[in-house]
Design a protein around this motif. Structure first.
Motif, PDB file in Angstrom:
ATOM      1  N   CYS A 158       0.834  -1.208   0.000  1.00 34.20           N
ATOM      2  CA  CYS A 158       0.000   0.000   0.000  1.00 34.20           C
ATOM      3  C   CYS A 158       0.867   1.257   0.000  1.00 34.20           C
ATOM      4  CB  CYS A 158      -0.921  -0.008   1.212  1.00 34.20           C
ATOM      5  SG  CYS A 158      -1.853   1.519   1.459  1.00 34.20           S
ATOM      6  N   VAL A 159       1.921   1.270   0.828  1.00 33.42           N
ATOM      7  CA  VAL A 159       2.783   2.447   0.887  1.00 33.42           C
ATOM      8  C   VAL A 159       3.549   2.620  -0.417  1.00 33.42           C
ATOM      9  CG1 VAL A 159       4.575   3.644   2.172  1.00 33.42           C
ATOM     10  CG2 VAL A 159       2.987   2.154   3.387  1.00 33.42           C
ATOM     11  N   LEU A 160       4.055   1.519  -0.957  1.00 32.60           N
ATOM     12  CA  LEU A 160       4.752   1.604  -2.243  1.00 32.60           C
ATOM     13  C   LEU A 160       3.828   2.135  -3.329  1.00 32.60           C
ATOM     14  CD1 LEU A 160       6.766  -1.746  -2.118  1.00 32.60           C
ATOM     15  CD2 LEU A 160       7.748   0.553  -2.179  1.00 32.60           C
ATOM     16  N   ASP A 161       2.589   1.648  -3.358  1.00 25.56           N
ATOM     17  CA  ASP A 161       1.617   2.144  -4.342  1.00 25.56           C
ATOM     18  C   ASP A 161       1.351   3.632  -4.136  1.00 25.56           C
ATOM     19  OD1 ASP A 161       1.390  -0.394  -5.412  1.00 25.56           O
ATOM     20  OD2 ASP A 161      -0.506  -0.860  -4.396  1.00 25.56           O
ATOM     21  N   THR A 162       1.222   4.038  -2.877  1.00 24.41           N
ATOM     22  CA  THR A 162       0.936   5.444  -2.573  1.00 24.41           C
ATOM     23  C   THR A 162       2.065   6.345  -3.044  1.00 24.41           C
ATOM     24  OG1 THR A 162      -0.418   4.854  -0.651  1.00 24.41           O
ATOM     25  CG2 THR A 162       0.515   7.081  -0.693  1.00 24.41           C
ATOM     26  N   LEU A 163       3.297   5.957  -2.752  1.00 26.47           N
ATOM     27  CA  LEU A 163       4.442   6.786  -3.133  1.00 26.47           C
ATOM     28  C   LEU A 163       4.698   6.741  -4.628  1.00 26.47           C
ATOM     29  CD1 LEU A 163       6.804   5.983  -0.142  1.00 26.47           C
ATOM     30  CD2 LEU A 163       5.536   8.095  -0.555  1.00 26.47           C
ATOM     31  N   ALA A 164       4.448   5.590  -5.246  1.00 26.45           N
ATOM     32  CA  ALA A 164       4.644   5.494  -6.693  1.00 26.45           C
ATOM     33  C   ALA A 164       3.684   6.410  -7.437  1.00 26.45           C
ATOM     34  CB  ALA A 164       4.459   4.048  -7.151  1.00 26.45           C
ATOM     35  N   ALA A 165       2.551   6.728  -6.808  1.00 21.85           N
ATOM     36  CA  ALA A 165       1.571   7.599  -7.449  1.00 21.85           C
ATOM     37  C   ALA A 165       1.967   9.070  -7.372  1.00 21.85           C
ATOM     38  CB  ALA A 165       0.200   7.403  -6.797  1.00 21.85           C
ATOM     39  N   VAL A 166       3.012   9.372  -6.609  1.00 24.11           N
ATOM     40  CA  VAL A 166       3.525  10.751  -6.531  1.00 24.11           C
ATOM     41  C   VAL A 166       4.787  10.810  -7.378  1.00 24.11           C
ATOM     42  CG1 VAL A 166       4.351  12.598  -5.036  1.00 24.11           C
ATOM     43  CG2 VAL A 166       2.640  10.977  -4.182  1.00 24.11           C
ATOM     44  N   PRO A 167       4.756  11.427  -8.533  1.00 24.73           N
ATOM     45  CA  PRO A 167       5.931  11.444  -9.413  1.00 24.73           C
ATOM     46  C   PRO A 167       7.162  11.979  -8.691  1.00 24.73           C
ATOM     47  CG  PRO A 167       4.006  12.314 -10.552  1.00 24.73           C
ATOM     48  CD  PRO A 167       3.625  12.163  -9.118  1.00 24.73           C
ATOM     49  N   VAL A 168       8.296  11.338  -8.924  1.00 26.40           N
ATOM     50  CA  VAL A 168       9.544  11.751  -8.282  1.00 26.40           C
ATOM     51  C   VAL A 168       9.834  13.221  -8.566  1.00 26.40           C
ATOM     52  CG1 VAL A 168      12.033  11.374  -8.191  1.00 26.40           C
ATOM     53  CG2 VAL A 168      10.478   9.412  -8.310  1.00 26.40           C
ATOM     54  N   ALA A 169       9.513  13.665  -9.764  1.00 24.43           N
ATOM     55  CA  ALA A 169       9.802  15.048 -10.153  1.00 24.43           C
ATOM     56  C   ALA A 169       9.019  16.059  -9.321  1.00 24.43           C
ATOM     57  CB  ALA A 169       9.481  15.248 -11.628  1.00 24.43           C
ATOM     58  N   LEU A 170       7.918  15.610  -8.708  1.00 24.84           N
ATOM     59  CA  LEU A 170       7.094  16.517  -7.921  1.00 24.84           C
ATOM     60  C   LEU A 170       7.342  16.413  -6.423  1.00 24.84           C
ATOM     61  CD1 LEU A 170       3.660  16.142  -9.767  1.00 24.84           C
ATOM     62  CD2 LEU A 170       5.452  17.849 -10.125  1.00 24.84           C
ATOM     63  N   ARG A 171       8.246  15.529  -6.031  1.00 23.28           N
ATOM     64  CA  ARG A 171       8.486  15.313  -4.598  1.00 23.28           C
ATOM     65  C   ARG A 171       9.443  16.328  -4.002  1.00 23.28           C
ATOM     66  NH1 ARG A 171       9.841   8.870  -4.371  1.00 23.28           N
ATOM     67  NH2 ARG A 171       7.997   8.093  -5.459  1.00 23.28           N
ATOM     68  N   GLY A 172      10.143  17.073  -4.814  1.00 26.97           N
ATOM     69  CA  GLY A 172      11.152  17.979  -4.288  1.00 26.97           C
ATOM     70  C   GLY A 172      12.304  17.193  -3.690  1.00 26.97           C
ATOM     71  N   PRO A 173      12.920  17.720  -2.639  1.00 24.18           N
ATOM     72  CA  PRO A 173      14.097  17.061  -2.078  1.00 24.18           C
ATOM     73  C   PRO A 173      13.768  15.894  -1.154  1.00 24.18           C
ATOM     74  CG  PRO A 173      13.611  19.045  -0.844  1.00 24.18           C
ATOM     75  CD  PRO A 173      12.629  19.001  -1.990  1.00 24.18           C
ATOM     76  N   ALA A 174      12.499  15.659  -0.875  1.00 30.20           N
ATOM     77  CA  ALA A 174      12.132  14.651   0.119  1.00 30.20           C
ATOM     78  C   ALA A 174      12.465  13.240  -0.365  1.00 30.20           C
ATOM     79  CB  ALA A 174      10.643  14.748   0.427  1.00 30.20           C
ATOM     80  N   ARG A 175      12.985  12.446   0.554  1.00 31.52           N
ATOM     81  CA  ARG A 175      13.279  11.034   0.288  1.00 31.52           C
ATOM     82  C   ARG A 175      12.394  10.201   1.211  1.00 31.52           C
ATOM     83  NH1 ARG A 175      19.818  12.133   0.140  1.00 31.52           N
ATOM     84  NH2 ARG A 175      19.823  12.975  -1.986  1.00 31.52           N
ATOM     85  N   HIS A 176      11.386   9.612   0.649  1.00 27.63           N
ATOM     86  CA  HIS A 176      10.375   8.946   1.454  1.00 27.63           C
ATOM     87  C   HIS A 176      10.837   7.559   1.877  1.00 27.63           C
ATOM     88  CE1 HIS A 176       7.696  12.261   0.619  1.00 27.63           C
ATOM     89  NE2 HIS A 176       8.105  12.204  -0.635  1.00 27.63           N
ATOM     90  N   ARG A 177      10.339   7.134   3.043  1.00 32.34           N
ATOM     91  CA  ARG A 177      10.844   5.920   3.672  1.00 32.34           C
ATOM     92  C   ARG A 177       9.709   4.985   4.070  1.00 32.34           C
ATOM     93  NH1 ARG A 177      15.234   7.862   8.157  1.00 32.34           N
ATOM     94  NH2 ARG A 177      14.686   5.774   8.909  1.00 32.34           N
TER      95      ARG A 177
END
Length: 546
Positions: free
Chosen positions: A349-368
């Motif tokens: 679920c978390v992987l799906d949630t984060l995959a739905a947020v494009p890396v280009a739009l995440r800014g400097p954040a590195r999600h865990r």
């Protein structure tokens, strides 16, 4: 590289150990200025930089590594919870009762019995745990935390003081476990339920808590830790850090993650967002912490299929869409999110949630994602593919499960899912930056234990014990990187921490043995000669030279 300025401090006669460059044990010295590495070279070269006021520390052949960082710990909350008697030796209800009898005999008649570390296997099959412990407690209110801190066992007296007479509805999947008649059994699952009793447990004063926390952090520094990723900022946690920093400073550099709980409102999200501006000299708010599930042992870990007791069927956030929206709220603002996900369905679920947020739009954040205790093959490569950082605790696999799968965790999951336990090596092989930690107070914070468990999948000294999923053992270099290089990367500090290079922070751990080449049992018992954070000595067993 050689600095032009006269250094404040020189560390010399050391073997330099660095996971970044995949080399180790080169003899050298380090010059330090203002809390930063000014130069690295051989002893003769570095000593030419020495001035009249330069302090010199002879490390006596120690092995100097970048400062070790616990990638997942709860020092402030743990200091408040880790109180009373250790119940980890209890393996059945008779053993639990025997420990409580001895503790009751020691305490005043009106004192609470408090404890921690209880394995649920100790009360497995006990229908009413509150009744089972009431008589041995002598009527005293009793509050015992399970080892995973996601469950608590309480006596009838404690239930009465908290006004708990039956089930209640919570925002998340917390529960007051009740029998068929609706009477509480004494088992509380997840924080919303546990906090009902914790609210009536006598608390230490703020001054007492600060004094205890100061001792705890000093002990952590003595094991070689220079920092920790602190996975909560609840209650007055930040006030505690501010008080410590105002009175002598912190011995560890702390990156702190306030919780975002199930049912969080827009105002709650805004409040955590506003906290991102808070920081001290050696602590700062790093992001936001979520829980998408609980634990396997408590039956609250979210699984694709139910466990052997028919539990583990849902998320801790009943409204998963609300969880995903909250994660996106922070991700789209460049704020790092950290999610506790233990079961296979939770991790996906978390992987799906984060995959739905494009890396280009995440800014400097590195999600865990934290914990990742059981994982199918198809999700192993998704961390690297989605640029999500895996954070794991190999000592959990070793302390709380057994190779023969007779432990509560494995019994609940069954062989297939238990065989997928803590797949550290498989995830690391995909190139994902694997962060290692203890999750203290759930497991010991000593990083030497983490290194040993990561490398051997057994406890130090337990040579007769079979390793737990030995194929998932990490190499010595991977293990060290998980507490240095990858820990720095996870908080966006790889340019200033995690390696021995000029310009980086003077955060060091000096081992008495080679942390890469030494036998694991020898490493576990080897003294830490020196710990330094920001150029300041926080633990000292080294010898000064003239």
């Amino acid at each position: 590289m050689i600095a032009n300025e006269t250094p404040d401090l020189i560390l010399h006669n050391a073997h330099l150990v660095d996971a970044k460059h995949r080399t180790h044990a080169r003899i050298g010295a380090v010059a330090i200025n203002g809390g930063t590495i000014a130069a690295i070279g051989d002893d003769a070269t570095i000593f030419r930089l020495r001035g009249n006021r330069t302090e010199v520390i002879d490390l006596g052949g120690s092995f100097l590594a970048p400062g070790l960082v616990d990638g997942h710990a709860h020092p402030v909350t743990g200091n408040d919870w880790h109180i009373g008697i250790d119940l980890s030796p209890a393996r059945d209800i008779a053993g639990l009762r025997a420990i409580l009898i001895a503790e009751a005999a020691r305490l005043a008649p009106d004192a609470w019995i408090r404890g921690y570390g209880l394995d649920p296997i100790a009360f497995a099959g006990t229908r009413d745990i509150a009744v089972a412990i009431e008589d041995v407690a002598g009527g005293r209110p009793t509050f015992i935390m399970n080892f995973d801190y996601h469950g608590a066992v309480v006596s009838q007296a404690a239930l009465a003081l908290a006004g708990i007479t039956g089930p209640r509805r919570f925002e998340g999947a917390a529960s007051i476990v009740c029998d068929d008649s609706g009477r509480p059994t004494g088992l509380l699952l997840e924080s919303e339920a546990i906090d009902l009793v914790r609210a009536v447990v006598p608390q230490r004063s703020f001054a007492e808590r600060i004094a205890s926390l100061r001792v705890l952090l000093a002990r952590m520094a003595a094991t070689g830790l220079t920092g920790a990723h602190v996975m909560d900022a609840n209650g007055d946690s930040l006030a505690c850090l501010e008080a410590l920093e105002a009175d002598g400073g912190l011995p560890l550099r702390l990156h702190v993650y306030p919780w975002v709980n199930p049912g969080a409102t827009p105002a709650d999200l805004d409040a955590v967002l506003a906290q991102q501006m808070r920081a001290g000299r050696h602590w700062r708010i790093q992001g936001a912490k979520f829980f998408i599930d609980g634990t396997i042992d408590g039956g609250t870990g979210w699984l694709h299929k139910p466990d052997s007791q028919g539990e583990g069927t849902g998320a801790l956030w009943p409204d998963v869409a609300a969880y995903a929206a909250a994660v996106r709220f922070f991700a789209m603002r460049g704020i790092q999110t950290v999610t506790h996900a233990i079961g296979d369905a939770a991790v996906r679920c978390v992987l799906d949630t984060l995959a739905a947020v494009p890396v280009a739009l995440r800014g400097p954040a590195r999600h865990r994602i934290e914990h990742i205790e059981t994982l199918p093959d198809e999700d192993i490569g998704r961390f690297a593919a989605a640029a999500v950082i895996p954070s794991m605790q190999p000592s959990h696999a070793v302390r709380f499960t057994r190779a023969d799968q007779t432990d509560n965790w494995s019994i609940r999951l069954g062989q297939c899912r238990a065989d997928r336990a803590w797949r550290c090596a498989d995830i690391a092989a995909t190139g994902a930056p694997l962060v290692l930690g203890s999750d203290w107070p759930i497991a010991p914070y000593d990083p030497r234990e983490i290194l040993v468990c990561a490398r051997t999948r057994r406890l130090a000294g337990a040579k007769e014990a079979s390793a737990v999923q030995p194929r998932q053992a990490l190499t010595p270099l991977q293990s060290l990187a998980g507490l240095t290089l990858q820990a720095a990367y996870a908080v966006g500090e790889e340019a200033v921490a995690g390696a021995l290079l000029p310009g980086m922070r003077a955060d060091f751990t000096a081992f008495s043995v080679d942390p890469i080449a030494a036998p694991t049992d020898e490493l576990a018992a080897a003294p830490i000669r020196l710990t330094m954070m920001d150029g300041r000595i926080t633990h000292d067993a080294a010898q000064r030279s003239a």
